[in-house]
Design a protein around this motif. Structure first.
Motif, PDB file in Angstrom:
ATOM      1  N   LEU A  82      -9.517  -8.394   4.624  1.00 38.09           N
ATOM      2  CA  LEU A  82      -9.820  -8.211   3.260  1.00 38.09           C
ATOM      3  C   LEU A  82     -10.364  -6.878   2.631  1.00 38.09           C
ATOM      4  O   LEU A  82     -10.056  -6.306   1.638  1.00 38.09           O
ATOM      5  N   LEU A  83     -10.853  -6.018   3.484  1.00 35.85           N
ATOM      6  CA  LEU A  83     -11.289  -4.785   3.159  1.00 35.85           C
ATOM      7  C   LEU A  83     -10.185  -3.678   2.946  1.00 35.85           C
ATOM      8  O   LEU A  83     -10.109  -3.058   1.975  1.00 35.85           O
ATOM      9  N   VAL A  84      -9.074  -4.032   3.723  1.00 40.17           N
ATOM     10  CA  VAL A  84      -8.019  -3.002   3.775  1.00 40.17           C
ATOM     11  C   VAL A  84      -6.921  -3.469   2.599  1.00 40.17           C
ATOM     12  O   VAL A  84      -6.387  -2.632   1.803  1.00 40.17           O
ATOM     13  N   ALA A  85      -7.015  -4.710   2.284  1.00 44.78           N
ATOM     14  CA  ALA A  85      -6.340  -5.388   0.997  1.00 44.78           C
ATOM     15  C   ALA A  85      -6.991  -4.779  -0.231  1.00 44.78           C
ATOM     16  O   ALA A  85      -6.273  -4.338  -1.149  1.00 44.78           O
ATOM     17  N   ALA A  86      -8.363  -4.880  -0.072  1.00 43.29           N
ATOM     18  CA  ALA A  86      -8.939  -4.223  -1.502  1.00 43.29           C
ATOM     19  C   ALA A  86      -8.816  -2.869  -1.598  1.00 43.29           C
ATOM     20  O   ALA A  86      -8.561  -2.350  -2.573  1.00 43.29           O
ATOM     21  N   ASN A  87      -8.823  -2.231  -0.491  1.00 41.84           N
ATOM     22  CA  ASN A  87      -8.368  -0.645  -0.561  1.00 41.84           C
ATOM     23  C   ASN A  87      -6.917  -0.279  -0.978  1.00 41.84           C
ATOM     24  O   ASN A  87      -6.783   0.410  -1.881  1.00 41.84           O
ATOM     25  N   TRP A  88      -5.986  -1.167  -0.453  1.00 37.56           N
ATOM     26  CA  TRP A  88      -4.597  -0.833  -0.965  1.00 37.56           C
ATOM     27  C   TRP A  88      -4.628  -1.370  -2.338  1.00 37.56           C
ATOM     28  O   TRP A  88      -3.885  -0.560  -3.041  1.00 37.56           O
ATOM     29  N   LEU A  89      -5.057  -2.236  -2.864  1.00 36.13           N
ATOM     30  CA  LEU A  89      -5.005  -2.818  -4.183  1.00 36.13           C
ATOM     31  C   LEU A  89      -5.675  -1.821  -4.989  1.00 36.13           C
ATOM     32  O   LEU A  89      -4.907  -1.322  -6.156  1.00 36.13           O
ATOM     33  N   THR A  90      -6.717  -1.153  -4.651  1.00 38.03           N
ATOM     34  CA  THR A  90      -7.434  -0.135  -5.494  1.00 38.03           C
ATOM     35  C   THR A  90      -6.375   1.055  -5.765  1.00 38.03           C
ATOM     36  O   THR A  90      -6.407   1.666  -6.767  1.00 38.03           O
ATOM     37  N   PHE A  91      -5.765   1.637  -4.584  1.00 40.39           N
ATOM     38  CA  PHE A  91      -5.132   2.843  -4.774  1.00 40.39           C
ATOM     39  C   PHE A  91      -3.738   2.435  -5.404  1.00 40.39           C
ATOM     40  O   PHE A  91      -3.591   3.384  -6.231  1.00 40.39           O
ATOM     41  N   ALA A 106       5.916   1.405 -10.039  1.00 48.79           N
ATOM     42  CA  ALA A 106       5.067   1.236 -11.060  1.00 48.79           C
ATOM     43  C   ALA A 106       5.176   0.190 -12.141  1.00 48.79           C
ATOM     44  O   ALA A 106       4.442  -0.554 -12.662  1.00 48.79           O
ATOM     45  N   SER A 107       6.523  -0.146 -12.345  1.00 48.78           N
ATOM     46  CA  SER A 107       6.847  -1.165 -13.117  1.00 48.78           C
ATOM     47  C   SER A 107       6.435  -2.734 -12.601  1.00 48.78           C
ATOM     48  O   SER A 107       6.439  -3.506 -13.402  1.00 48.78           O
ATOM     49  N   VAL A 108       6.239  -2.560 -11.558  1.00 51.52           N
ATOM     50  CA  VAL A 108       5.827  -3.915 -10.796  1.00 51.52           C
ATOM     51  C   VAL A 108       4.293  -4.028 -10.819  1.00 51.52           C
ATOM     52  O   VAL A 108       3.434  -2.930 -10.828  1.00 51.52           O
ATOM     53  N   THR A 109       3.591  -5.251 -11.103  1.00 50.27           N
ATOM     54  CA  THR A 109       2.067  -5.353 -11.198  1.00 50.27           C
ATOM     55  C   THR A 109       1.407  -5.073  -9.592  1.00 50.27           C
ATOM     56  O   THR A 109       2.276  -5.353  -8.854  1.00 50.27           O
ATOM     57  N   PRO A 110       0.329  -4.337  -9.931  1.00 52.38           N
ATOM     58  CA  PRO A 110      -0.061  -4.009  -8.467  1.00 52.38           C
ATOM     59  C   PRO A 110      -0.159  -5.032  -7.382  1.00 52.38           C
ATOM     60  O   PRO A 110      -0.211  -4.657  -6.129  1.00 52.38           O
ATOM     61  N   LEU A 111      -0.599  -6.364  -7.996  1.00 55.18           N
ATOM     62  CA  LEU A 111      -0.562  -7.363  -6.911  1.00 55.18           C
ATOM     63  C   LEU A 111       0.641  -7.881  -6.346  1.00 55.18           C
ATOM     64  O   LEU A 111       0.514  -8.067  -5.163  1.00 55.18           O
ATOM     65  N   GLU A 112       1.556  -7.735  -7.156  1.00 56.95           N
ATOM     66  CA  GLU A 112       3.001  -8.109  -6.520  1.00 56.95           C
ATOM     67  C   GLU A 112       3.367  -6.911  -5.514  1.00 56.95           C
ATOM     68  O   GLU A 112       3.901  -7.240  -4.471  1.00 56.95           O
ATOM     69  N   VAL A 113       2.822  -5.866  -5.901  1.00 56.24           N
ATOM     70  CA  VAL A 113       3.158  -4.670  -4.855  1.00 56.24           C
ATOM     71  C   VAL A 113       2.607  -4.968  -3.661  1.00 56.24           C
ATOM     72  O   VAL A 113       2.860  -4.633  -2.439  1.00 56.24           O
ATOM     73  N   LEU A 114       1.122  -5.118  -3.828  1.00 54.25           N
ATOM     74  CA  LEU A 114       0.403  -5.448  -2.689  1.00 54.25           C
ATOM     75  C   LEU A 114       1.060  -6.460  -1.731  1.00 54.25           C
ATOM     76  O   LEU A 114       1.051  -6.499  -0.487  1.00 54.25           O
ATOM     77  N   ALA A 115       1.515  -7.777  -2.377  1.00 56.57           N
ATOM     78  CA  ALA A 115       1.889  -8.770  -1.706  1.00 56.57           C
ATOM     79  C   ALA A 115       3.248  -8.205  -0.974  1.00 56.57           C
ATOM     80  O   ALA A 115       3.345  -8.866   0.767  1.00 56.57           O
ATOM     81  N   HIS A 116       4.013  -7.615  -1.663  1.00 53.78           N
ATOM     82  CA  HIS A 116       5.259  -7.261  -0.721  1.00 53.78           C
ATOM     83  C   HIS A 116       4.839  -6.026   0.255  1.00 53.78           C
ATOM     84  O   HIS A 116       5.456  -6.220   1.340  1.00 53.78           O
ATOM     85  N   THR A 145     -15.009   2.876  -4.578  1.00 57.27           N
ATOM     86  CA  THR A 145     -14.419   1.820  -4.182  1.00 57.27           C
ATOM     87  C   THR A 145     -13.492   2.070  -2.882  1.00 57.27           C
ATOM     88  O   THR A 145     -13.489   1.337  -1.855  1.00 57.27           O
ATOM     89  N   LEU A 146     -12.693   3.045  -3.019  1.00 58.07           N
ATOM     90  CA  LEU A 146     -11.938   3.490  -1.946  1.00 58.07           C
ATOM     91  C   LEU A 146     -12.759   3.958  -0.688  1.00 58.07           C
ATOM     92  O   LEU A 146     -12.320   3.713   0.491  1.00 58.07           O
ATOM     93  N   ALA A 147     -13.576   4.969  -1.224  1.00 54.68           N
ATOM     94  CA  ALA A 147     -14.534   5.189   0.019  1.00 54.68           C
ATOM     95  C   ALA A 147     -15.219   4.351   0.787  1.00 54.68           C
ATOM     96  O   ALA A 147     -15.344   4.114   2.095  1.00 54.68           O
ATOM     97  N   VAL A 148     -15.841   3.245  -0.165  1.00 54.78           N
ATOM     98  CA  VAL A 148     -16.592   2.151   0.635  1.00 54.78           C
ATOM     99  C   VAL A 148     -15.660   1.176   1.201  1.00 54.78           C
ATOM    100  O   VAL A 148     -15.901   0.889   2.598  1.00 54.78           O
ATOM    101  N   THR A 149     -14.516   0.922   0.884  1.00 59.75           N
ATOM    102  CA  THR A 149     -13.866  -0.113   1.644  1.00 59.75           C
ATOM    103  C   THR A 149     -13.304   0.430   2.666  1.00 59.75           C
ATOM    104  O   THR A 149     -13.192  -0.058   3.868  1.00 59.75           O
TER     105      THR A 149
END
Length: 306
Positions: free
Chosen positions: A86-95, A36-46, A161-165
């Protein structure tokens, strides 16, 4: 070994795989809290990059390079997988964002809603007809969402957002009819250039956490590939051995574990208004599952007789 004994052994093995898959998805917040100390976008990228590495190793082990290339050479399926990527990336980022903000309860609500939202998608896109108790279940779920709006004053954005994506992801994947692991490999490959570009930009800005904080954090970020891929491997093994009704029941295990973690381990607030919301959703799922079970029982004798 007799055919019946072989079948029972196959089902038991499938159940173990299913419990492992949904159990790992359920405890996912533990991993994302650890980074959690890492920004969500960087976590998603990794998560994307290390998933590519692990998935390509798995493709090599299964000797499926020809199937992977055939899938990537099909323009229709490749275009569809770009949408699902794109949908799964949005879902992962939201979570990931929900966990980092202490909104794990909201995330679990979203995954509880998914089966009901998927039924609505079936009505809209596949002209499926709702049975009476399915309609009752959806109305109960809508009452839960309405309670959230009235008591909190806003839509449950994270949950919806999680349900729709995820629901749309499942819809497009169903139309594409691709192997789960091959599909995820293509999806992560399509996302990889964006992920690498973002990490390179963070490095240029001097705000990249990987290789700049601690070896432990580096290891945790690299484990994002395992966190993503291993549950899916177990799920694929379970889906090949278990009936859909069993998979449907196991689906509720993941958000249940997530919910219990949020309330009992991370001490997220769970007031009376949220209890009413969840009561509606849980009642809706009970009605929905009960209807599905009864409907399946009525159909089985007919199928066997045919």
């Amino acid at each position: 070994m007799s055919q019946s004994a072989s079948h029972e052994n196959n089902v038991r093995t499938g159940l173990v795989y299913g419990l492992l898959a949904f159990g790992m998805w359920g405890v996912g917040p533990v991993y994302f809290k650890a980074v959690a100390s890492v920004t969500p976008l960087e976590v998603l990228a990794h998560r994307i990059i290390w998933s590519v590495v692990l998935l390509l190793l798995f493709i090599s082990w299964r000797r499926q390079w020809s199937r992977l290339w055939a899938l990537m050479s099909d323009p229709r399926r490749l275009g569809g997988l770009l949408i699902t990527a794109l949908l799964v990336a949005a879902n992962w980022l939201t979570f990931i964002n929900a966990v980092s903000q202490g909104e794990i309860v909201a995330a679990s609500l979203g995954y509880f809603i998914i089966p009901l939202f998927s039924v609505l998608l079936g009505v809209v896109f596949f002209s499926e007809r709702l049975r009476l108790w399915q309609m009752v279940a959806i109305l109960l779920a809508l009452c839960g969402v309405a309670n959230e709006v009235v008591t909190v004053g806003r839509l449950p954005i994270i949950a919806l957002t999680l349900a729709v994506t995820f629901g749309l992801y499942g819809l497009v994947r169903k139309k594409l009819a691709v192997d789960p692991l091959l599909g995820l490999t293509v999806e992560t490959l399509l996302l990889a250039p964006l992920a690498l570009g973002y990490l390179a930009w963070l490095g240029y800005q001097g705000s990249l956490h990987f290789a700049h904080d601690s070896p432990l954090l580096d290891l945790l970020l690299a484990l994002g590939g395992v966190v993503t891929t291993l549950p899916l491997v177990c799920f694929a093994a379970a889906a090949n051995r278990l009936p859909l009704t069993t998979i449907g029941v196991l689906h509720y295990l993941a958000p249940s574990i997530t919910f219990l973690l949020a309330v009992s381990v991370y001490n997220e607030p769970f007031g009376s208004h949220r209890l009413i919301t969840f009561a509606f959703i849980w009642l809706a799922l009970a009605v929905f599952s009960g209807d599905g079970w009864l409907y399946q029982r009525k159909r089985v004798p007919v199928l066997q007789g045919g």
